[in-house]
Design an enzyme around this catalytic site. Structure first.
Site, PDB file in Angstrom:
ATOM      1  N   HIS A   1     -45.259 -23.648 -23.339  1.00 50.71           N
ATOM      2  CA  HIS A   1     -45.444 -23.253 -24.738  1.00 50.71           C
ATOM      3  C   HIS A   1     -46.457 -24.183 -25.425  1.00 50.71           C
ATOM      4  CE1 HIS A   1     -43.950 -21.619 -28.672  1.00 50.71           C
ATOM      5  NE2 HIS A   1     -44.410 -22.777 -29.092  1.00 50.71           N
ATOM      6  N   GLU A   2     -46.188 -25.480 -25.357  1.00 52.19           N
ATOM      7  CA  GLU A   2     -47.070 -26.419 -26.058  1.00 52.19           C
ATOM      8  C   GLU A   2     -48.459 -26.449 -25.426  1.00 52.19           C
ATOM      9  OE1 GLU A   2     -46.081 -27.245 -28.859  1.00 52.19           O
ATOM     10  OE2 GLU A   2     -43.944 -26.839 -28.587  1.00 52.19           O
TER      11      GLU A   2
ATOM     12  N   HIS B   1     -50.488 -23.700 -26.890  1.00 54.95           N
ATOM     13  CA  HIS B   1     -51.108 -24.143 -28.145  1.00 54.95           C
ATOM     14  C   HIS B   1     -52.315 -25.041 -27.841  1.00 54.95           C
ATOM     15  CE1 HIS B   1     -48.235 -22.721 -31.128  1.00 54.95           C
ATOM     16  NE2 HIS B   1     -47.221 -23.334 -30.582  1.00 54.95           N
TER      17      HIS B   1
ATOM     18  N   GLU C   1     -49.293 -19.222 -32.503  1.00 54.72           N
ATOM     19  CA  GLU C   1     -48.029 -18.972 -31.808  1.00 54.72           C
ATOM     20  C   GLU C   1     -48.204 -17.891 -30.735  1.00 54.72           C
ATOM     21  OE1 GLU C   1     -45.751 -21.066 -32.214  1.00 54.72           O
ATOM     22  OE2 GLU C   1     -43.922 -20.184 -31.394  1.00 54.72           O
TER      23      GLU C   1
HETATM   24 ZN    ZN Z   1     -45.191 -22.975 -31.070  1.00 62.59          ZN
END
Ligand code: ZN
Length: 501
Positions: free
Chosen positions: A264-265, A268, A294
């Site tokens: 997830h990170e 980003h 996101e």
């Molecule tokens: Zn996030």
């Protein structure tokens, strides 16, 4: 944009951006390395930096530079976009009176503490007065932003997702919420219990870290232009495309939070590393919105990281990292990664139920901002909304209205960006598949560059040149729609629970 006017705007904007970067680095340090005793001293440094940035952002010199760039731009889309983004932020900052900004800063720092105390004591009353004051000041802020005309909630939403409105978000949820609610209730009624043992066991943190770094590197995250540290709440913070910082945390009995959290990170982080270096420190040099940001994290976490194709590759690195963990079939891991379970806590929610948590907050927020719900009614309204959408009712304020930090910080209008992110992720993934064909078979070899290259081209390299809606339309050929996401979650419910709705 090589003119004197453009240069002047970029010089002035660069100073504002640099102060923001300094604050971001201090914020990163606060969450990762700063000793607890540093908090008070750090708060005054942050306040000073915010004051300097505000003065520069609202200065008449900057206003003149924006006018000059706009006058000169003619049909040049880049010049027009630079002026548009600079004006947006300049006008926003200029519209908030200084005493209101100070009152909000003071009240929210107090509210953050009373929220923490209230949650620990499971007592909404501890938070009630500060929350009421945050809401009063937030309404005042929204009125200042709309000059007292127009919809105050639109002004709050626009801050996080430029161009969206209460009506456009309501429309998205109309297409989404009834279908999700029906699916979740059908799953709950199916009686199917998915075996989660492939994901559970003993996973030493050092091994989890190695695996996480290995996967992020395969995804294309460049550790020469980034790093990863431990923090209580995982996040990604970027100084510039050459210095992008991720954080993580782990659970030694379940490798899902760390591995999917890193993906997830890193999602980003890939966006930040892919922003155009030539636009750095200019008004359109940053990411376009929270929702689009996101979408990048959710795409890697959910659509890549939970896919069968990814696990056809990951089964070996996982076996290597955790040699004592019993062997598992890819299909069994897929099932363990697609558990659907109505729950009370948003941050622990699965892909299918997650947006119902956001739908609940959106409904409650719009009524709060409109003045249709009072602060005292809030806990009961929260519980009723959950029962209605998810079929379960919180038994405590800590598991209900007190669970999120956002309102204590005055962040009203933020939650919908999570749902926008989920929807955009599915829409991008579907568009990439339509265009590239079967890029997932490359995952089986640990090869993710066809997908990353496509995202770089369609999303990352544009910075905030286009508004989010326009970016999504250009990237996928369609306006934002809940359908690709619904197709994805319907497949999960059918494959894992045998239900359709
Ligand atoms: Zn996030």
């Amino acid at each position: 944009m090589g003119s004197d006017a453009a240069q002047r705007l970029n010089d002035l904007w660069g100073e504002v951006a640099d102060i923001g970067t300094a604050a971001a680095l201090l914020g990163w340090d606060q969450e990762t390395h700063m000793p607890a005793g540093g908090a008070a001293g750090r708060a005054s440094v942050m306040a000073t930096l915010a004051g300097i940035a505000h003065a520069k952002l609202t200065s008449p010199e900057l206003a003149d530079a924006i006018d000059a760039v706009e006058d000169e731009a003619g049909d040049d889309p880049v010049g027009l976009a630079q002026a548009r983004e600079a004006r947006r932020e300049h006008e926003r900052a200029a519209k908030i009176p200084e005493d209101l900004a100070r009152a909000l800063a003071e009240t929210t720092s107090r509210a953050l503490v009373s929220w923490q105390n209230a949650r620990a004591a499971d007592d909404f009353g501890v938070f009630r007065d500060d929350l009421a004051e945050v809401i009063r000041l937030t309404r005042e802020r929204a009125d200042a932003l709309t000059d007292g005309a127009g919809n105050p909630y639109d002004a709050l939403l626009d801050e996080y997702e430029p161009g969206i409105t209460e009506q456009s978000v309501a429309q998205l949820f109309e297409g989404l919420t009834p279908a999700l609610s029906a699916l979740v209730k059908a799953v709950a009624a199916s009686g199917v219990a998915v075996d989660e043992s492939p994901a559970r066991g003993e996973f030493p943190s050092a091994r989890q870290m190695e695996l996480g770094i290995d996967v992020a590197t395969k995804m294309g995250f460049d550790f020469d232009s980034g790093r990863i540290d431990k923090s209580a709440h995982p996040f990604c913070s970027s100084m510039n495309p050459g210095d992008v910082r991720l954080t993580w945390r782990w659970d030694e009995t379940d490798f899902r939070p760390a591995l999917l959290g890193v993906m997830h990170e890193a999602g980003h982080g890939l966006y930040e590393q892919g922003l155009p270096p030539e636009l750095a420190r200019t008004p359109i040099g940053g990411a376009v919105s929270l929702g689009v940001h996101e979408s990048q994290s959710r795409l890697w976490e959910n659509l890549v990281g939970r896919s069968r194709a990814f696990w056809s590759w990951a089964v070996d690195p996982v076996r290597h990292a955790f040699p004592d963990h019993p062997p598992f079939a890819v299909e069994d891991m897929w099932r363990a990664l697609h558990v659907v379970r109505p729950s009370l806590i948003r941050v622990e929610a699965d892909e299918v139920t997650y947006n119902l948590h956001i739908a609940a907050r959106f409904e409650i927020e719009r009524r709060l901002v409109r003045g249709d719900v009072t602060v005292d009614e809030l806990p009961a309204v929260w519980d009723d909304t959950y029962e209605d959408l998810l079929g379960i009712r919180p038994q405590s304020a800590a598991d209900g209205v007190l669970q999120d930090i956002h309102w204590s910080m005055g962040a009203f209008g933020y939650f919908p960006t999570y749902t926008i992110g989920n929807l955009v992720a599915s829409q991008l993934y579907e568009a990439a598949r339509a265009e590239l064909g079967d890029f997932e078979s490359a995952f089986e070899e640990g090869e993710f560059s066809p997908l990353l290259d496509w995202l770089r081209d369609r999303v990352h390299r544009h910075g905030s040149r286009y508004l989010p809606d326009e970016l999504v339309d250009r990237a996928t050929g369609h306006p934002l729609s809940p359908e690709p996401f619904l197709t994805h979650v319907r497949r999960i419910c059918e494959d894992n629970y045998g239900v359709t709705a």
